[in-house]
Design a protein around this motif. Structure first.
Motif, mmCIF file in Angstrom:
data_model
loop_
_atom_site.group_PDB
_atom_site.id
_atom_site.type_symbol
_atom_site.label_atom_id
_atom_site.label_comp_id
_atom_site.label_asym_id
_atom_site.label_seq_id
_atom_site.Cartn_x
_atom_site.Cartn_y
_atom_site.Cartn_z
ATOM 1 N N ASP A 14 0.721 -1.171 -0.056
ATOM 2 C CA ASP A 14 0.090 0.121 -0.143
ATOM 3 C C ASP A 14 0.993 1.288 0.032
ATOM 4 O OD1 ASP A 14 -2.479 -1.197 -0.106
ATOM 5 O OD2 ASP A 14 -2.895 -0.971 2.112
ATOM 6 N N GLN A 15 1.933 1.036 0.695
ATOM 7 C CA GLN A 15 2.895 2.532 0.941
ATOM 8 C C GLN A 15 3.618 2.656 -0.611
ATOM 9 O OE1 GLN A 15 4.867 0.940 4.268
ATOM 10 N NE2 GLN A 15 3.651 2.361 5.768
ATOM 11 N N PRO A 157 -0.943 10.864 -17.246
ATOM 12 C CA PRO A 157 -0.466 9.705 -17.154
ATOM 13 C C PRO A 157 -1.154 8.817 -18.291
ATOM 14 C CG PRO A 157 -1.860 9.927 -15.343
ATOM 15 C CD PRO A 157 -1.594 11.423 -15.958
ATOM 16 N N ALA A 158 -0.322 7.930 -18.847
ATOM 17 C CA ALA A 158 -0.664 7.213 -20.175
ATOM 18 C C ALA A 158 -0.919 5.731 -19.429
ATOM 19 C CB ALA A 158 0.119 7.166 -21.122
ATOM 20 N N GLU A 159 -1.843 5.497 -19.229
ATOM 21 C CA GLU A 159 -2.110 4.040 -18.311
ATOM 22 C C GLU A 159 -1.520 2.631 -19.309
ATOM 23 O OE1 GLU A 159 -2.095 4.027 -15.349
ATOM 24 O OE2 GLU A 159 -3.446 5.954 -14.709
ATOM 25 N N ASP A 160 -0.842 2.037 -18.798
ATOM 26 C CA ASP A 160 -0.414 0.462 -19.405
ATOM 27 C C ASP A 160 -1.625 -0.394 -19.130
ATOM 28 O OD1 ASP A 160 0.225 -0.261 -17.106
ATOM 29 O OD2 ASP A 160 2.374 -0.244 -17.766
ATOM 30 N N ASP A 161 -1.365 -1.801 -19.176
ATOM 31 C CA ASP A 161 -2.450 -2.880 -19.044
ATOM 32 C C ASP A 161 -2.326 -3.410 -17.537
ATOM 33 O OD1 ASP A 161 -3.756 -2.526 -21.439
ATOM 34 O OD2 ASP A 161 -2.345 -3.990 -22.482
ATOM 35 N N ASN A 162 -1.145 -3.304 -17.109
ATOM 36 C CA ASN A 162 -0.906 -4.107 -15.862
ATOM 37 C C ASN A 162 0.116 -3.251 -14.803
ATOM 38 O OD1 ASN A 162 1.773 -4.121 -16.876
ATOM 39 N ND2 ASN A 162 1.412 -6.442 -17.660
ATOM 40 N N THR A 163 0.109 -1.972 -15.054
ATOM 41 C CA THR A 163 0.901 -1.231 -13.887
ATOM 42 C C THR A 163 0.007 0.146 -13.551
ATOM 43 O OG1 THR A 163 2.936 -2.151 -15.040
ATOM 44 C CG2 THR A 163 3.008 -1.038 -13.049
ATOM 45 N N ARG A 164 -1.111 0.035 -13.397
ATOM 46 C CA ARG A 164 -1.974 1.310 -13.091
ATOM 47 C C ARG A 164 -2.350 1.194 -11.656
ATOM 48 N NH1 ARG A 164 -5.653 -1.550 -16.664
ATOM 49 N NH2 ARG A 164 -6.798 -1.893 -14.965
ATOM 50 N N GLU A 165 -2.713 2.280 -10.911
ATOM 51 C CA GLU A 165 -2.830 2.204 -9.462
ATOM 52 C C GLU A 165 -3.806 1.040 -8.939
ATOM 53 O OE1 GLU A 165 -4.191 5.661 -6.315
ATOM 54 O OE2 GLU A 165 -4.446 5.890 -8.449
ATOM 55 N N ASP A 166 -4.909 1.082 -9.855
ATOM 56 C CA ASP A 166 -5.771 -0.203 -9.421
ATOM 57 C C ASP A 166 -5.486 -1.661 -9.619
ATOM 58 O OD1 ASP A 166 -6.033 -0.169 -12.293
ATOM 59 O OD2 ASP A 166 -8.248 0.073 -12.203
ATOM 60 N N ASN A 167 -4.338 -1.851 -10.335
ATOM 61 C CA ASN A 167 -4.266 -3.265 -10.820
ATOM 62 C C ASN A 167 -2.706 -3.748 -10.560
ATOM 63 O OD1 ASN A 167 -3.069 -2.274 -13.065
ATOM 64 N ND2 ASN A 167 -4.390 -3.310 -14.564
ATOM 65 N N TRP A 168 -1.737 -3.082 -10.274
ATOM 66 C CA TRP A 168 -0.370 -3.275 -10.220
ATOM 67 C C TRP A 168 0.036 -4.511 -9.494
ATOM 68 C CZ3 TRP A 168 2.825 -3.204 -6.118
ATOM 69 C CH2 TRP A 168 2.223 -2.482 -5.187
ATOM 70 N N PHE A 169 -0.752 -4.630 -8.363
ATOM 71 C CA PHE A 169 -0.373 -5.588 -7.118
ATOM 72 C C PHE A 169 -1.231 -7.075 -7.789
ATOM 73 C CE2 PHE A 169 -3.967 -2.797 -6.226
ATOM 74 C CZ PHE A 169 -5.044 -3.176 -6.506
ATOM 75 N N LEU A 170 -1.640 -6.945 -8.876
ATOM 76 C CA LEU A 170 -2.463 -8.363 -9.306
ATOM 77 C C LEU A 170 -1.695 -9.201 -10.245
ATOM 78 C CD1 LEU A 170 -6.020 -6.985 -10.073
ATOM 79 C CD2 LEU A 170 -5.252 -7.960 -7.870
ATOM 80 N N SER A 171 -0.442 -8.597 -10.789
ATOM 81 C CA SER A 171 0.491 -9.403 -11.564
ATOM 82 C C SER A 171 1.836 -9.256 -11.022
ATOM 83 C CB SER A 171 0.301 -8.701 -13.078
ATOM 84 O OG SER A 171 0.837 -7.430 -13.107
ATOM 85 N N GLU A 172 2.586 -10.205 -11.588
ATOM 86 C CA GLU A 172 4.215 -10.407 -11.127
ATOM 87 C C GLU A 172 4.927 -9.173 -11.829
ATOM 88 O OE1 GLU A 172 7.820 -13.304 -11.473
ATOM 89 O OE2 GLU A 172 6.014 -14.156 -11.924
ATOM 90 N N THR A 173 4.568 -9.038 -13.165
ATOM 91 C CA THR A 173 4.982 -7.676 -13.585
ATOM 92 C C THR A 173 4.903 -6.488 -13.208
ATOM 93 O OG1 THR A 173 4.881 -8.845 -15.856
ATOM 94 C CG2 THR A 173 5.164 -6.486 -15.939
ATOM 95 N N GLY A 174 3.621 -6.243 -12.790
ATOM 96 C CA GLY A 174 3.250 -5.021 -11.841
ATOM 97 C C GLY A 174 3.966 -4.728 -10.850
#
Length: 206
Positions: A14-15, A157-174
């Motif tokens: 979260d931090q 900001p130009a959002e990508d598919d897997n490193t947005r504020e709402d989803n980065w923690f859902l994938s290993e890449t993010g």
């Protein structure tokens, strides 16, 4: 909390999210130029955002920055972005390129000369900044550290598919990107390479 007081090993997910994403939003102001940092995926995510801002009339020029030639490409990041912008209807006369830089700090430093030749730096009041949201904090601090203090910045900001504020923690890449970016940001601030900044982040308990 000030970035200089943080330790990457002690940050919770979260931090880290707060560190990179808090207060990163478009204030809808107009500017003198749209500044786009290159990357391997800039054609996919950052180019459409820059062209959208241009067509909305938010700024009359676009500056593409980036000298890296990714594997399989004969063009630098900036050259590819320029060709892409022209194909999307942006007149070539409204496109500036910087093709020497190899990383974020060089994006800023090498672009100073391009901006000065086009506008004269003392005439620039605001740049619209386009990069991925997770990279925006570091780019913004780099701009604030190395560009003239009278220039203001609107963050787009130009959002990508897997490193947005709402989803980065859902994938290993993010997760990898956010942890690496958080560590780099803290390290550069502690080194004095970037200005320190008070970021909205929950206090770390001892």
């Amino acid at each position: 909390m000030y970035i200089s007081t943080l330790e990457i090993e002690r940050l919770t997910p979260d931090q880290m999210g707060n560190l990179l994403f808090s207060d990163i939003e478009d204030d809808q102001q107009h500017g003198d130029c749209i500044f786009v940092a290159g990357s391997s995926k800039a054609m996919t995510y950052r180019l459409p955002k820059a062209v959208e801002l241009y067509k909305q009339g938010r700024a009359g020029k676009i500056l593409f920055s980036g000298g890296v030639k990714w594997r399989g490409s004969e063009y630098t990041e900036a050259e590819k972005l320029k060709r892409g912008a022209i194909s999307l209807g942006v007149p070539e006369k409204d496109i500036l390129t910087e093709t020497l830089s190899l990383h974020t700090l060089e994006n800023v430093l090498a672009s100073l000369l391009v901006l000065d030749r086009e506008f004269h730096l003392h005439n620039i009041r605001r740049l619209l900044v386009v990069t991925s949201s997770y990279h925006m904090r570091r780019l913004h601090l780099t701009l604030k550290t190395y560009m003239p203090e009278w220039i203001s910045f609107t963050l787009c900001p130009a959002e990508d598919d897997n490193t947005r504020e709402d989803n980065w923690f859902l994938s290993e890449t993010g997760i990898k990107r956010v942890k690496k970016e958080s560590g780099s940001l803290i390290r550069y601030v502690k080194q004095g390479a970037l200005k320190d900044e008070d970021v909205l982040i929950h206090k770390i308990e001892c």
